[in-house]
Design a protein around this motif. Structure first.
Motif, mmCIF file in Angstrom:
data_model
loop_
_atom_site.group_PDB
_atom_site.id
_atom_site.type_symbol
_atom_site.label_atom_id
_atom_site.label_comp_id
_atom_site.label_asym_id
_atom_site.label_seq_id
_atom_site.Cartn_x
_atom_site.Cartn_y
_atom_site.Cartn_z
ATOM 1 N N ALA A 1 37.560 25.721 40.354
ATOM 2 C CA ALA A 1 37.750 27.176 40.409
ATOM 3 C C ALA A 1 39.084 27.603 39.798
ATOM 4 N N LYS A 2 40.103 26.785 39.989
ATOM 5 C CA LYS A 2 41.424 27.105 39.433
ATOM 6 C C LYS A 2 41.368 27.130 37.899
ATOM 7 N N TRP A 3 40.728 26.121 37.305
ATOM 8 C CA TRP A 3 40.609 26.072 35.844
ATOM 9 C C TRP A 3 39.773 27.243 35.341
ATOM 10 N N ARG A 4 38.640 27.495 36.011
ATOM 11 C CA ARG A 4 37.769 28.592 35.572
ATOM 12 C C ARG A 4 38.494 29.937 35.661
ATOM 13 N N LYS A 5 39.300 30.116 36.707
ATOM 14 C CA LYS A 5 40.067 31.353 36.846
ATOM 15 C C LYS A 5 41.029 31.526 35.673
ATOM 16 N N ARG B 1 35.412 34.516 41.736
ATOM 17 C CA ARG B 1 36.316 35.599 42.133
ATOM 18 C C ARG B 1 35.816 36.266 43.421
ATOM 19 N N ARG B 2 34.504 36.516 43.491
ATOM 20 C CA ARG B 2 33.943 37.121 44.704
ATOM 21 C C ARG B 2 34.128 36.205 45.913
ATOM 22 N N ALA B 3 33.865 34.920 45.724
ATOM 23 C CA ALA B 3 34.024 33.957 46.820
ATOM 24 C C ALA B 3 35.478 33.915 47.287
ATOM 25 N N SER B 4 36.403 33.949 46.347
ATOM 26 C CA SER B 4 37.822 33.936 46.682
ATOM 27 C C SER B 4 38.211 35.209 47.431
ATOM 28 N N ASP B 5 37.688 36.352 46.991
ATOM 29 C CA ASP B 5 37.985 37.622 47.658
ATOM 30 C C ASP B 5 37.462 37.621 49.098
ATOM 31 N N ILE B 6 36.259 37.086 49.289
ATOM 32 C CA ILE B 6 35.670 37.022 50.630
ATOM 33 C C ILE B 6 36.512 36.115 51.517
#
Length: 117
Positions: free
Chosen positions: A44-48, A71-76
């Protein structure tokens, strides 16, 4: 590993220096494979970082959707953590009462729930 080297380049250097056609082709060809069999760098870090660094026209649709899902998963997750912390702090304030805290060492640990479970 050539993919790992390329992955490093696209999150380290400005897209102005990328061979854009090659990067577009590489991302399009590899994304589905990386989703099915993720290499160590495909997190997720690389994709971000890729989502931030790459112009949208270089990212295949599947990559844009994957990055948006991350991004949605991180926001949740952030909202849940914030809610837990707020509930814990409210709980501590409630238990303090007018005479001060019942336990001066009491702290809100973001890894635990407010009720101690």
């Amino acid at each position: 590993d050539l993919d790992a080297a390329r992955a490093h380049v696209v999150v380290t250097f400005s897209h102005y220096y990328w061979p854009k056609k090659k990067v577009r082709k590489w991302l399009k060809a590899g994304w589905h494979t990386w989703q099915r069999h993720p290499p160590p760098w495909f997190d997720a870090k690389w994709r971000k970082k890729v989502g931030k660094n790459a112009p949208k026209d270089l990212l295949p649709q599947v990559a844009q959707e994957h990055i948006a899902d991350d991004r949605r998963a991180s926001d949740i997750q952030s909202a849940r953590q914030s809610n837990r912390q707020s509930a814990c702090q409210s709980s501590v304030k409630y238990r303090e009462g007018p005479t001060g805290p019942a336990d001066t060492n009491e702290r809100c640990d973001p890894t635990t729930r407010p009720n101690g479970s």
